[in-house]
Design a protein around this motif. Sequence first.
Motif, PDB file in Angstrom:
ATOM      1  N   LEU A   1      -0.706  -0.917  -3.796  1.00 22.75           N
ATOM      2  CA  LEU A   1      -1.164  -0.533  -3.040  1.00 22.75           C
ATOM      3  C   LEU A   1       0.257   0.115  -2.589  1.00 22.75           C
ATOM      4  O   LEU A   1       0.828   1.256  -2.028  1.00 22.75           O
ATOM      5  CB  LEU A   1      -1.755  -0.706  -1.756  1.00 22.75           C
ATOM      6  CG  LEU A   1      -1.499  -0.164  -0.519  1.00 22.75           C
ATOM      7  CD1 LEU A   1      -2.694   0.760  -0.627  1.00 22.75           C
ATOM      8  CD2 LEU A   1      -2.585  -1.628   0.658  1.00 22.75           C
ATOM      9  N   LEU A   2       1.259  -0.904  -2.444  1.00 23.01           N
ATOM     10  CA  LEU A   2       2.783   0.196  -2.321  1.00 23.01           C
ATOM     11  C   LEU A   2       3.309   0.303  -2.713  1.00 23.01           C
ATOM     12  O   LEU A   2       3.654   1.488  -2.501  1.00 23.01           O
ATOM     13  CB  LEU A   2       3.470  -1.884  -1.955  1.00 23.01           C
ATOM     14  CG  LEU A   2       3.676  -2.750  -0.991  1.00 23.01           C
ATOM     15  CD1 LEU A   2       4.883  -3.495  -0.637  1.00 23.01           C
ATOM     16  CD2 LEU A   2       3.015  -2.231   0.072  1.00 23.01           C
ATOM     17  N   GLU A   3       3.608   0.112  -4.127  1.00 21.33           N
ATOM     18  CA  GLU A   3       3.525   1.700  -5.021  1.00 21.33           C
ATOM     19  C   GLU A   3       3.622   2.797  -4.973  1.00 21.33           C
ATOM     20  O   GLU A   3       3.535   3.981  -4.779  1.00 21.33           O
ATOM     21  CB  GLU A   3       3.164   1.091  -6.555  1.00 21.33           C
ATOM     22  CG  GLU A   3       3.820   1.852  -7.657  1.00 21.33           C
ATOM     23  CD  GLU A   3       3.163   1.854  -9.124  1.00 21.33           C
ATOM     24  OE1 GLU A   3       3.738   2.280  -9.673  1.00 21.33           O
ATOM     25  OE2 GLU A   3       2.800   0.917  -9.673  1.00 21.33           O
ATOM     26  N   ALA A   4       1.659   2.869  -4.004  1.00 21.87           N
ATOM     27  CA  ALA A   4       1.254   4.617  -4.287  1.00 21.87           C
ATOM     28  C   ALA A   4       1.134   4.361  -2.760  1.00 21.87           C
ATOM     29  O   ALA A   4       1.778   6.070  -2.398  1.00 21.87           O
ATOM     30  CB  ALA A   4      -0.725   4.029  -3.685  1.00 21.87           C
ATOM     31  N   TYR A   5       2.023   3.543  -1.608  1.00 15.54           N
ATOM     32  CA  TYR A   5       2.254   4.124  -0.842  1.00 15.54           C
ATOM     33  C   TYR A   5       3.608   4.956  -0.744  1.00 15.54           C
ATOM     34  O   TYR A   5       3.494   6.014   0.172  1.00 15.54           O
ATOM     35  CB  TYR A   5       2.496   2.824   0.897  1.00 15.54           C
ATOM     36  CG  TYR A   5       3.507   3.550   1.907  1.00 15.54           C
ATOM     37  CD1 TYR A   5       2.922   4.429   2.597  1.00 15.54           C
ATOM     38  CD2 TYR A   5       4.396   3.141   2.002  1.00 15.54           C
ATOM     39  CE1 TYR A   5       3.088   4.518   3.965  1.00 15.54           C
ATOM     40  CE2 TYR A   5       4.717   3.559   2.898  1.00 15.54           C
ATOM     41  CZ  TYR A   5       4.792   4.157   3.673  1.00 15.54           C
ATOM     42  OH  TYR A   5       5.143   4.529   5.330  1.00 15.54           O
ATOM     43  N   GLU A   6       4.159   4.605  -1.453  1.00 13.64           N
ATOM     44  CA  GLU A   6       5.872   5.092  -1.543  1.00 13.64           C
ATOM     45  C   GLU A   6       5.679   6.086  -2.354  1.00 13.64           C
ATOM     46  O   GLU A   6       6.444   7.349  -2.110  1.00 13.64           O
ATOM     47  CB  GLU A   6       6.764   4.005  -2.336  1.00 13.64           C
ATOM     48  CG  GLU A   6       8.021   5.006  -2.914  1.00 13.64           C
ATOM     49  CD  GLU A   6       8.701   3.602  -3.955  1.00 13.64           C
ATOM     50  OE1 GLU A   6       9.876   3.377  -3.224  1.00 13.64           O
ATOM     51  OE2 GLU A   6       8.145   2.774  -4.616  1.00 13.64           O
ATOM     52  N   MET A   7       4.804   6.299  -2.705  1.00 13.50           N
ATOM     53  CA  MET A   7       4.507   7.902  -3.713  1.00 13.50           C
ATOM     54  C   MET A   7       4.261   8.843  -2.342  1.00 13.50           C
ATOM     55  O   MET A   7       4.098   9.854  -2.635  1.00 13.50           O
ATOM     56  CB  MET A   7       3.213   8.000  -5.037  1.00 13.50           C
ATOM     57  CG  MET A   7       3.642   6.793  -6.217  1.00 13.50           C
ATOM     58  SD  MET A   7       1.911   7.127  -6.849  1.00 13.50           S
ATOM     59  CE  MET A   7       3.254   6.239  -8.361  1.00 13.50           C
ATOM     60  N   ALA A   8       2.991   8.059  -1.690  1.00  9.61           N
ATOM     61  CA  ALA A   8       2.199   8.823  -1.220  1.00  9.61           C
ATOM     62  C   ALA A   8       3.285   9.680   0.592  1.00  9.61           C
ATOM     63  O   ALA A   8       2.767  10.447   0.950  1.00  9.61           O
ATOM     64  CB  ALA A   8       1.149   8.681  -0.777  1.00  9.61           C
ATOM     65  N   ARG A   9       4.158   8.828   0.515  1.00 11.21           N
ATOM     66  CA  ARG A   9       4.836   9.138   2.061  1.00 11.21           C
ATOM     67  C   ARG A   9       5.699  10.188   1.924  1.00 11.21           C
ATOM     68  O   ARG A   9       5.055  11.294   3.416  1.00 11.21           O
ATOM     69  CB  ARG A   9       5.635   8.070   2.047  1.00 11.21           C
ATOM     70  CG  ARG A   9       6.211   7.826   3.883  1.00 11.21           C
ATOM     71  CD  ARG A   9       7.232   6.576   3.674  1.00 11.21           C
ATOM     72  NE  ARG A   9       7.768   5.847   4.744  1.00 11.21           N
ATOM     73  CZ  ARG A   9       9.163   6.509   5.955  1.00 11.21           C
ATOM     74  NH1 ARG A   9       9.375   7.047   4.996  1.00 11.21           N
ATOM     75  NH2 ARG A   9       8.642   5.956   7.058  1.00 11.21           N
ATOM     76  N   PRO A  10       6.056  10.709   0.661  1.00 10.87           N
ATOM     77  CA  PRO A  10       6.644  12.345   1.414  1.00 10.87           C
ATOM     78  C   PRO A  10       5.833  13.695   1.695  1.00 10.87           C
ATOM     79  O   PRO A  10       5.386  14.558   2.390  1.00 10.87           O
ATOM     80  CB  PRO A  10       6.899  12.417   0.263  1.00 10.87           C
ATOM     81  CG  PRO A  10       7.325  11.159  -0.926  1.00 10.87           C
ATOM     82  CD  PRO A  10       6.470  10.332  -0.209  1.00 10.87           C
ATOM     83  N   ASP A  11       4.181  13.374   1.461  1.00  7.85           N
ATOM     84  CA  ASP A  11       3.291  14.097   1.686  1.00  7.85           C
ATOM     85  C   ASP A  11       2.557  13.651   2.770  1.00  7.85           C
ATOM     86  O   ASP A  11       1.029  14.669   3.144  1.00  7.85           O
ATOM     87  CB  ASP A  11       1.797  14.035   0.237  1.00  7.85           C
ATOM     88  CG  ASP A  11       2.918  14.666  -0.922  1.00  7.85           C
ATOM     89  OD1 ASP A  11       3.986  15.616  -0.986  1.00  7.85           O
ATOM     90  OD2 ASP A  11       2.729  13.720  -2.238  1.00  7.85           O
ATOM     91  N   LEU A  12       2.516  12.400   3.704  1.00 10.51           N
ATOM     92  CA  LEU A  12       1.646  12.605   4.508  1.00 10.51           C
ATOM     93  C   LEU A  12       2.080  13.703   5.493  1.00 10.51           C
ATOM     94  O   LEU A  12       2.923  14.527   5.577  1.00 10.51           O
ATOM     95  CB  LEU A  12       1.849  10.949   5.388  1.00 10.51           C
ATOM     96  CG  LEU A  12       1.555   9.980   4.217  1.00 10.51           C
ATOM     97  CD1 LEU A  12       2.107   8.706   5.165  1.00 10.51           C
ATOM     98  CD2 LEU A  12       0.350   9.648   3.729  1.00 10.51           C
TER      99      LEU A  12
END
Length: 375
Positions: free
Chosen positions: A225-236
């Motif tokens: 989940l932390l890995e996914a959040y790191e990927m998602a953060r620029p697109d939030l």
Amino acid sequence: MRRRHDVTRPRDDRTSVVLVVEQLRRAVPGGIGTYTRGLLQGIASNGDAAIDVVLHASRAPRGGRDPLASWSHRVVTSPLPSRLLTRAWDRGLLPAPAGDVVHATSLAFPSARGRPLSVLVHDLAWRDVPEAYPPRGHRWHEAALGRAIETARALVAPSRAVADRLVGAGARAAGVHVIEEGCDHLPAADLAAADAALAKLGKSTAQGFLLTVSTLEPRKNLRRLLEAYEMARPDLAEPWPLVVVGPEGWGDAISPGDVPHGVLLAGTVDDATLAGLYRRCRCLAYVPLVEGFGLPPVEAMRECAPVVASPIPSTQGAALEVDPLDPRAIAAALVSASSDDRVRSELVTAGLLRARELTWESAAERHVELWRSLA
């Protein structure tokens, strides 16, 4: 509280039920503790008309408040501390106190010595993801399950998926009963306390945040989940942080120094604060590798939070479901559930409808019906 060694039979036709509530003695009661408290809450809501409840557990720890004292039921305690008592139970020593029926809220339970015994089996996760359990824990769960199948008159499962696994493990199909858990156990949301908890983390409510809630252990899949959040953060839509709530369990510790930028470790919070965090968050993310039911998602749904989750029994299609092994899919779902107003609205509506189906009063009523039939 004075220890009692015997229990007087009820004077009327009520069924005397011994509830084994040892999990409430644990430092981290976890989901089993939530189930136990919810069941007691539901029994109280139903008025205790049909049953006489006795709580059974190890001796209260010295100092501090006894968690069993908050309930009005009689308490029968063992002279042994928690760890020694469960070891004695594993060996068939120290049977449950007097009562018509014994109900164990987990796989740690005493011998019923000929009386009807029902056991709640929350999941068979140690079989599904053996790598997420230490060898000793795997052996204990396997032995405890075998003992439950051999000795219990009834096995209670929180979902059809768990019930099917129990039958596959050798349980009689007629002796397995599916009773879904409730999600209405949290008190009213304390928004001020939630704001204060966020302020301690250096964030304000106005900034928004994503949330995840669970005991920090390998099965909960937090590192993906932390890995996914790191990927998602620029697109939030905004660089919202991910707030992680929950006590440490076991396995690799997660510390502030080894999490991606934007991840905030909040530790344990009280129930009213947790309800406030559910109410404030942009979305809840809950992606365990396996789950017998899954309480945090439906807790969050009750507080109108959109939910991203693994395919777990509790949500019944009301969450945005993702493959827990695919960080990219989780990342995409985080962006949609937190930033897309249409998706958020649909998830909130579906979540509220699902949450309304799950009450502890209904769950307790089903338990009482089962206990009366066994007695």
